[in-house]
Design an enzyme around this catalytic site. Sequence first.
Site, PDB file in Angstrom:
ATOM      1  N   PRO A  35      79.101  39.902   0.987  1.00  0.00           N
ATOM      2  CG  PRO A  35      79.759  38.237  -0.529  1.00  0.00           C
ATOM      3  CD  PRO A  35      79.526  39.711  -0.411  1.00  0.00           C
ATOM      4  CG  PHE A  48      70.365  50.202  -3.380  1.00  0.00           C
ATOM      5  CD1 PHE A  48      70.640  51.218  -4.284  1.00  0.00           C
ATOM      6  CD2 PHE A  48      71.032  50.187  -2.162  1.00  0.00           C
ATOM      7  CE1 PHE A  48      71.565  52.209  -3.977  1.00  0.00           C
ATOM      8  CE2 PHE A  48      71.961  51.179  -1.855  1.00  0.00           C
ATOM      9  CZ  PHE A  48      72.221  52.195  -2.761  1.00  0.00           C
ATOM     10  CB  ILE A  85      70.711  42.004  -4.220  1.00  0.00           C
ATOM     11  CG1 ILE A  85      72.143  42.194  -3.694  1.00  0.00           C
ATOM     12  CG2 ILE A  85      70.175  43.288  -4.857  1.00  0.00           C
ATOM     13  CD1 ILE A  85      72.275  43.133  -2.497  1.00  0.00           C
ATOM     14  CG  LEU A  87      74.370  48.877   1.296  1.00  0.00           C
ATOM     15  CD1 LEU A  87      75.390  49.897   0.820  1.00  0.00           C
ATOM     16  CD2 LEU A  87      73.305  49.573   2.146  1.00  0.00           C
ATOM     17  CD  GLU A 128      65.649  48.680   4.778  1.00  0.00           C
ATOM     18  OE1 GLU A 128      65.758  47.544   4.270  1.00  0.00           O
ATOM     19  OE2 GLU A 128      65.599  49.723   4.107  1.00  0.00           O
ATOM     20  N   GLY A 160      48.155  25.837  17.901  1.00  0.00           N
ATOM     21  CA  GLY A 160      48.572  24.481  18.242  1.00  0.00           C
ATOM     22  C   GLY A 160      49.266  23.819  17.064  1.00  0.00           C
ATOM     23  N   GLY A 161      48.950  22.564  16.829  1.00  0.00           N
ATOM     24  CA  GLY A 161      49.607  21.809  15.753  1.00  0.00           C
ATOM     25  C   GLY A 161      49.454  22.494  14.400  1.00  0.00           C
ATOM     26  CD  GLN A 181      52.573  27.451  22.247  1.00  0.00           C
ATOM     27  OE1 GLN A 181      53.486  27.432  21.439  1.00  0.00           O
ATOM     28  NE2 GLN A 181      52.352  26.431  23.071  1.00  0.00           N
TER      29      GLN A 181
END
Lengths: 386, 261
Positions: free
Chosen positions: A129, A124, A159, A126, A368, A344-345, A341
Amino acid sequence: MIGYKLGDEHEELRKSVEAFARDVVAPVIGDLYEKGEFPYDIVAQLGRMGLFGLPVPEEYGGMGGDYLALCLALEELARVDSSVAITLEAAVGLGIMPLYRFGTEEQKRQWLPALCAGERLAAFGLTEPGGGTDVAGAMKTRARLEDGEWVIDGSKSFITNSGTSITAVVGVAAVTGTRPDGRPEISTILVPSGTPGFTVAPKYSKVGWSCSDTHELSFAGCRVPAANLLGERGRGYAQFLRTLDEGRVAIAALSTGLAQGCVDESLAYVRDRTAFGGPIGRFQALQFKIADMEVRAHNARLAWWHAAAKMAAGEPFKKEAAIAKLTASNAAMDNARDATQIFGGYGFMNEFAVGRFYRDAKILEIGEGTSEVQRMLIARELGLDA
Amino acid sequence: MTTLNIVVCVKQVPDTAVERTLTPEGTLDRESPDGLINELDEYAIEEGLKIAEAHGGEVTILSMGPAKAADSVRKALSMGADKAVHVLDDGLAGSDALATSAALAAALTRVGFDLVILGSESTDARTGVVPAMLAERLGVPQLTLAATVEVSGAGVTIHRLTEDGYAVVTGSLPAVVSVVEKINEPRYPTFKGIMAAKKKPVRTLTLADLAVDTGAVGLAGAATGIADWAARPPRTAGVVVKDEGDGGSQVAGFLAERKFI
């Protein structure tokens, strides 16, 4: 009467999609996501499970279920991956539902069976730009009737499902004239893929939703038969308002899935990962974080269930849909931040699901209807006008 | 061609993903954990449905188990089976493979069949002998460990999985076929299937209905007993191969010894 649990049939479906997401999607999605590949295989299997036709009657190839069933499927898929979930959400919410709700009998018979089977996708168009929230006022795409054909000129942004090899048709919202009150008359026109003058740009490079197919579309003197008008002329604005209200409930369910996925992943991780001589789940700092995450996922689910229940009862649900979308997208973003978090890494590594969740959460506060739009809608429903 | 009467035997087993416990008698506790369809039986259901779709036929689910096994029967129906028979009787508790085959054979004789399909073993007891016992009791050919099944005319041909390939085995119908997981990819129930399953007939049969002697089933009819049991010992450290030029062949030898390659 207030229900606190799903009916048997909906619970069976939920469990079935949960198993599919765990057994089929989870093992392959990390790799597809890394490569940014559209998950054709998974889409085909979702099709065989009948998920694309969930809210559509059997006479059009659907499952004779309802929108609640679709939302449950979206939540379960998004617990594992959001790009698969959004592919289904957009295909049904934005592709199938407008055709089913507003299409002529002939249009429904032509398009719905293959779409419900997941063999083809509809999109769709809608957003443009130059127009996000101000979608109607800023709409520049024009369509004019000429010799029994619509001639379309303009472009559309972001889209979903518009450029896959199985995309069959795009509904294009276009200005088709001026209403008596001076505002633009908007209609939706169905443009099959491959129509001359309809160009699909290479897919966007996105922060998240890496497997989802998203393109900018352009139309230059693109001609389709007059019969490709979706429903009635001038009803485009009303059509997409309805589509967006429903879509908010669906995105709320999807967001809840992401929020729940963060809880699932974090729980497994804190039981497994050890530090200072034992599993890190014994640290209250992490227990409290996970408790907060659980609260957010729980509240998000209650919010979208309530909106879906009002929708199913045929009652106005605009405010509830906005509350659900706002609550659930906040939950998704907050839980993704907490989950990464906790990891960690490893939370910063794409090979861990929570890393994907973090990248996928942000769009939920934007697409949305942004979180600001949801607040605006809620305020309006409370009687506060601009 | 006459319509094939396919019966798929489905066992409800405890979810293998959760901790399983034994009762004081040493039998598996089937009440507390979530019950699921034995994984290999899902492949059997899929194969039954595919054969019925290809040749015309009806698929009946046969399950022996406690009341909660009705959930697994319903799931099998939601995948597309036409009807079901649930053998339900307190006297069946504690049945071993021999006793189970007695009750199932009695039920199969009662409902009639052209082709019986079942998983080659269950994830709980893992004896893998029920298919052969059933065939023997019914006096029909057994085609076990099938990786493919072809029905043609009055016969059935399978590729029987062996350690180094497969054997082609042919038998006449009626027959009992057990399947391995290579055979297909079981379908997920659709919402339409889930809704339709609610309306499909499920017949419950007791031992009295089947005229099975209560001494032949349950703990009384079990030929095997549990003498003792112990928890699995914790996993031991693996073999570390130090590569001193022959690492590759050592690894290959290790795998070959265990028949992985």
